[in-house]
Write an enzyme that holds these catalytic residues in place. Structure first.
Site, PDB file in Angstrom:
ATOM      1  N   ASP A 176      -2.248   5.778  -5.143  1.00 20.39           N
ATOM      2  CA  ASP A 176      -2.548   4.615  -3.951  1.00 20.39           C
ATOM      3  C   ASP A 176      -2.931   3.354  -4.602  1.00 20.39           C
ATOM      4  O   ASP A 176      -3.762   3.074  -5.276  1.00 20.39           O
ATOM      5  CB  ASP A 176      -3.747   5.294  -3.208  1.00 20.39           C
ATOM      6  CG  ASP A 176      -3.940   4.618  -2.128  1.00 20.39           C
ATOM      7  OD1 ASP A 176      -3.321   3.454  -1.861  1.00 20.39           O
ATOM      8  OD2 ASP A 176      -4.713   5.074  -1.288  1.00 20.39           O
ATOM      9  N   ASP A 180       0.764  -1.299   0.112  1.00 24.68           N
ATOM     10  CA  ASP A 180       0.152  -0.003  -0.088  1.00 24.68           C
ATOM     11  C   ASP A 180       0.801   1.426  -0.200  1.00 24.68           C
ATOM     12  O   ASP A 180       1.344   1.640   0.845  1.00 24.68           O
ATOM     13  CB  ASP A 180      -0.924   0.009   1.175  1.00 24.68           C
ATOM     14  CG  ASP A 180      -1.862   1.194   1.389  1.00 24.68           C
ATOM     15  OD1 ASP A 180      -2.015   1.747   0.271  1.00 24.68           O
ATOM     16  OD2 ASP A 180      -2.163   1.532   2.547  1.00 24.68           O
TER      17      ASP A 180
END
Length: 380
Positions: free
Chosen positions: A270, A89
């Site tokens: 992201d 992430d």
């Protein structure tokens, strides 16, 4: 921002650690009930194989998907190693996994770290909490040996969850944050920074290729860039501000008309977000312009018109990055087509967008910590 010539970034393949991932269709809407989910997990049990690739250890493993498009890869923790599937992430900086301490329902069906079985485990009394927007967790910092492919970090600080909410029904065992250390909620040094500081990574970069294939082909690579995963040249974009994987976006257009970000705005790149998220009013405007109609939590279009939908163009650092209709429309469990634009659950005082995996399947992405920039190029 600092700039580095491309030649210095493209490392020899034996210096690059690549973690292939596999994407599996979402189960959130397809499976209902605890027994069905458990049966699915048994049927699609994790299998790992080690393959030598030009001197590199290539770890191939399946990706399991939740919330439609979440890519996960395998890591190991402890001595002897315990395997976990985690989300890599770029939107967060903390690394944590489920633990035996956790009694929340989200932990009950997932792999949990058994600290008493590791001879290299070291505990602390430091606690922390994180709010991801989609869920929250509270945990304690511990230390142990962590391995990602051939990369080994000894005495690595990470979190063991003690309580979680909002992650019920998910299939990941934890989250491995790849953002800057200043964003760490726990205060622990991120694993990428520790490996970088110890000289274990040849170049301070990592990159993602998210395959358009529903089953396999996705890769995260550390220490360099493999040019076979993209077409043309990498376009380098300075960060919006140092210390976060966000960039300045010029505008969002459709059919040559500006539909959002009219005065410029921030865009967060992201890998831990599946959709494209923005302010509610602007997202609803885009839904209306493409003819999407609300139904439940999603906006739907007729599947017959997907190939005729206009591209939505994200202009970043003067370069246009079009996302065609077939990329921003997905099918639910009943075969109905819905858009991947959604409201950002975290309110912002200024206009901000999140470019998740919908965008990143179209564009290969490179995260250059050495020069505080992101590289984008057309994915193969």
């Amino acid at each position: 921002m600092k700039w580095l010539v491309l030649l210095g970034l493209v490392a020899f393949s034996e210096c690059i650690v690549k973690i292939p991932l596999r994407r599996v269709k979402t189960m959130r809407n397809t499976l209902s009930g605890k027994n069905m989910l458990n049966n699915f997990l048994k049927k699609h049990a994790y299998r790992q194989s080690q393959i030598s690739f030009r001197g590199s250890n290539l770890t191939i493993h399946p990706l399991r998907n939740i919330y439609d498009l979440v890519y996960m890869g395998n890591i190991t923790i402890g001595t002897p190693p315990q395997e976990f599937q985690v989300v890599f992430d770029t939107g967060s900086a903390d690394f944590w996994v489920h633990s035996l301490f956790c009694t929340s329902p989200a932990c009950a069906t997932r792999v949990r770290f058994r600290q008493h079985q590791s001879s290299t485990f070291r505990s602390t009394r430091k606690t922390f909490s994180i709010n991801y927007g989609s869920g929250t967790m509270r945990g304690v910092i511990v230390h142990d040996t962590v391995q990602i492919g051939d990369l080994v970090s000894t005495d690595q600080p990470f979190g063991l969850s003690m309580a979680e909410s909002g992650f019920e029904g998910t299939v990941f065992d934890g989250i491995l944050g790849l953002n800057y250390p200043n964003l760490s909620r726990s205060g622990a040094i991120p694993i990428f920074d520790k490996l970088k500081n110890e000289g274990a990574i040849s170049e301070p970069v990592f990159a993602f290729y998210f395959s358009k294939d529903e089953r396999e082909g996705s890769v995260v690579m550390f220490g360099g860039v493999d040019h076979r995963y993209y077409k043309g040249e990498l376009n380098w974009i300075p960060l919006f501000e140092e210390g976060d994987w966000s960039v300045y976006m010029d505008r969002i257009t459709m059919k040559r008309k500006v539909v959002a970000c009219s005065s410029g705005c921030e865009a967060i790149v992201d890998t831990g977000t599946s959709l494209i998220r923005g302010p509610r009013k602007l997202v609803n405007n885009i839904q209306n312009l493409i003819g999407a109609r609300p139904r439940g939590s999603k906006h739907y279009v007729y599947c017959s018109v997907v190939n005729t939908l206009p591209s939505i163009i994200f202009t970043i650092n003067g370069i246009n990055y079009p996302v065609p209709g077939r990329a921003y429309i997905l099918k639910d469990s009943r075969g109905h087509c819905y858009t991947t634009f959604q409201e950002n659950p975290l309110s912002q005082s200024t206009e901000s967008w999140i470019l998740g995996e919908v965008f990143l399947r179209v564009y290969f992405s490179v995260f250059d910590r050495g020069n505080d920039r992101i590289g984008l190029a057309q994915a193969v």
